[in-house]
Design an enzyme around this catalytic site. Structure first.
Site, PDB file in Angstrom:
ATOM      1  N   HIS A   1      43.644  -1.069  63.663  1.00 23.79           N
ATOM      2  CA  HIS A   1      43.688   0.275  63.074  1.00 23.79           C
ATOM      3  C   HIS A   1      42.506   0.555  62.134  1.00 23.79           C
ATOM      4  CE1 HIS A   1      47.402   0.891  65.063  1.00 23.79           C
ATOM      5  NE2 HIS A   1      48.235   0.493  64.139  1.00 23.79           N
TER       6      HIS A   1
ATOM      7  N   HIS B   1      50.091   8.111  63.407  1.00 24.53           N
ATOM      8  CA  HIS B   1      51.034   6.989  63.320  1.00 24.53           C
ATOM      9  C   HIS B   1      52.358   7.383  62.650  1.00 24.53           C
ATOM     10  CE1 HIS B   1      52.273   2.807  63.195  1.00 24.53           C
ATOM     11  NE2 HIS B   1      51.106   2.381  63.621  1.00 24.53           N
TER      12      HIS B   1
ATOM     13  N   GLU C   1      52.124   6.350  69.775  1.00 24.69           N
ATOM     14  CA  GLU C   1      50.732   6.550  69.347  1.00 24.69           C
ATOM     15  C   GLU C   1      49.862   6.835  70.569  1.00 24.69           C
ATOM     16  OE1 GLU C   1      49.901   2.881  66.929  1.00 24.69           O
ATOM     17  OE2 GLU C   1      52.063   2.760  67.114  1.00 24.69           O
TER      18      GLU C   1
HETATM   19  C1  GLA Z   1      50.923  -0.486  65.629  1.00 21.18           C
HETATM   20  C2  GLA Z   1      50.690  -1.887  66.006  1.00 21.18           C
HETATM   21  C3  GLA Z   1      51.830  -2.674  65.499  1.00 21.18           C
HETATM   22  C4  GLA Z   1      51.986  -2.499  64.026  1.00 21.18           C
HETATM   23  C5  GLA Z   1      52.206  -1.103  63.711  1.00 21.18           C
HETATM   24  C6  GLA Z   1      52.328  -0.903  62.224  1.00 21.18           C
HETATM   25  O1  GLA Z   1      51.961   0.034  66.347  1.00 21.18           O
HETATM   26  O2  GLA Z   1      50.530  -2.091  67.383  1.00 21.18           O
HETATM   27  O3  GLA Z   1      51.644  -4.005  65.821  1.00 21.18           O
HETATM   28  O4  GLA Z   1      50.836  -2.910  63.367  1.00 21.18           O
HETATM   29  O5  GLA Z   1      51.141  -0.368  64.230  1.00 21.18           O
HETATM   30  O6  GLA Z   1      52.972  -1.910  61.582  1.00 21.18           O
END
Ligand code: GLA
Length: 360
Positions: free
Chosen positions: A110, A184, A322
């Site tokens: 991220h 997110h 997402e």
């Molecule tokens: C995304 C990632 C997960 C986790 C979430 C937040 O979905 O793929 O592994 O990091 O964000 O915790």
């Protein structure tokens, strides 16, 4: 009297360096309300009606700025410059090797820290006859978190009177660089104050394939069929129906934390990716996107240690969808391209539509 859409602004605290943070409230003519901060472009509250026309907050979050500065697991935030993982925080581009922070075990997740979820964006509100919204802008300088290129990013959030939230992402660069922007928000369509988990939510995902991962959640490169696996949501199923099945991919992800390869008729056209229905309230969320992929995350890492808006966030108290390009694309040349080059404009569009389904 017919309501009209409106936007208000209030203070949401200060950053450690003294800069002020704002919270904007968007109201549409149907009574929907969304609160968005210029910090991280974070959606902190989202009120949608149930079949009795009762509004409830359906997104996980905090009522204060402080937890967003450190402990928040990306609640409601804009994610960039690269949503999801890049293996070992490294990739090669035009013959040069780049190193990014390894902030998720051995991998980059991220956009690093701070990614776009923890920066202050410039904001301009806007309103027209049928919608209101915010334009957010952020300039990423060359080299920040190891990424090449000065990147100019613009995101618009537009809430219209048809109960649709449209998110448009734009970016330009002066040097070739990976870009994969997403949002997110963790949803709980039953309402965060009344529905403890999302296991009973009914989910449809318009995807015949997904990208299986290794134990570090990096795609193996395979585009595997969902048929015959707990990953098959082509026919509506509850999120919880097969979540505890014995399947290696569910073990690696600690449940669902996987990217789906969306079925597309024509590439990049806005198409229905997911439909989620919470049977008790009748709230329905449709997600339409131009992106080729969609991460389904079942809130696996929530463990009861976070509290916000009067709620303790337990495991699976929310889910994320997402929209994105596939994880680790800079290292997987057969995945759709994520490299933005000077002279080109990145543009991606996602729409969240809030509906009601009558009891059957
Ligand atoms: C995304 C990632 C997960 C986790 C979430 C937040 O979905 O793929 O592994 O990091 O964000 O915790």
């Amino acid at each position: 009297m017919k309501q009209i859409s409106s936007i208000t602004q209030e203070n949401f605290g200060h950053l450690p360096d003294g800069r002020g943070v704002s919270l904007y409230t968007l109201n549409n003519a149907q009574g929907m309300q969304i609160k968005i901060s210029d910090f991280g472009g974070i959606i902190t509250e989202l009120y949608a009606p149930d079949r009795e026309e009762q509004f409830a907050d359906i997104c996980l979050g905090f009522e204060h700025l402080a937890p967003y500065l450190d402990v928040s697991p990306y609640f409601g935030a804009l994610i960039g410059p690269y949503g999801n993982r890049i293996a070992h925080g490294t990739f090669e581009l035009d013959g040069q090797t780049y190193s990014l922070p390894q902030n998720n075990g051995a991998h980059h997740l991220h956009g690093g820290e701070p990614g776009f979820h923890r920066v202050l964006w410039g904001v301009e509100p806007f309103r027209n006859a049928t919608a209101c919204g915010l334009t957010l802008r952020y300039s990423r300088v060359h080299g920040a978190q190891g990424y090449p290129g000065n990147l100019e990013v613009k995101v618009t959030y537009e809430l219209n009177d048809a109960n649709e939230l449209h998110v448009h992402y734009f970016a330009t660069t002066d040097q070739a660089t990976p870009v994969n922007l997403t949002q997110h928000t963790y949803f709980n369509l039953g309402g965060i104050h009344t529905t403890p988990d999302i296991l009973g939510h009914q989910l449809m995902l318009n995807a015949d394939r997904y990208t299986p991962v290794d134990v570090g959640l990096i795609p193996t490169g395979e585009l595997a069929p969902v048929a015959g696996t707990p990953f098959d949501f082509r026919q509506t199923q509850s999120i919880g129906a097969r979540i505890a099945d014995h399947h290696q991919q569910l073990q690696f992800g600690q449940a669902y934390d996987h990217n789906y390869v969306l079925n597309k008729n024509e590439e990049q056209r806005l198409s229905l990716a997911a439909r989620v229905n919470e049977p008790v309230s009748g709230r329905v969320l449709e997600l339409w996107t131009e992106e080729p992929g969609l991460q389904l995350y079942s809130g696996n890492f929530l463990d009861g240690s976070l509290h916000g808006k009067g709620v303790t966030y337990q495991r699976r108290s929310g889910f994320c969808l997402e929209p994105q390009h596939f994880p680790d694309s800079p290292n997987q040349s057969h995945f759709p391209n994520v490299i933005l080059r000077p002279g080109d404009e990145y543009h991606s569009h996602t729409m969240y539509r809030f509906l009601i389904q009558d009891a059957s």
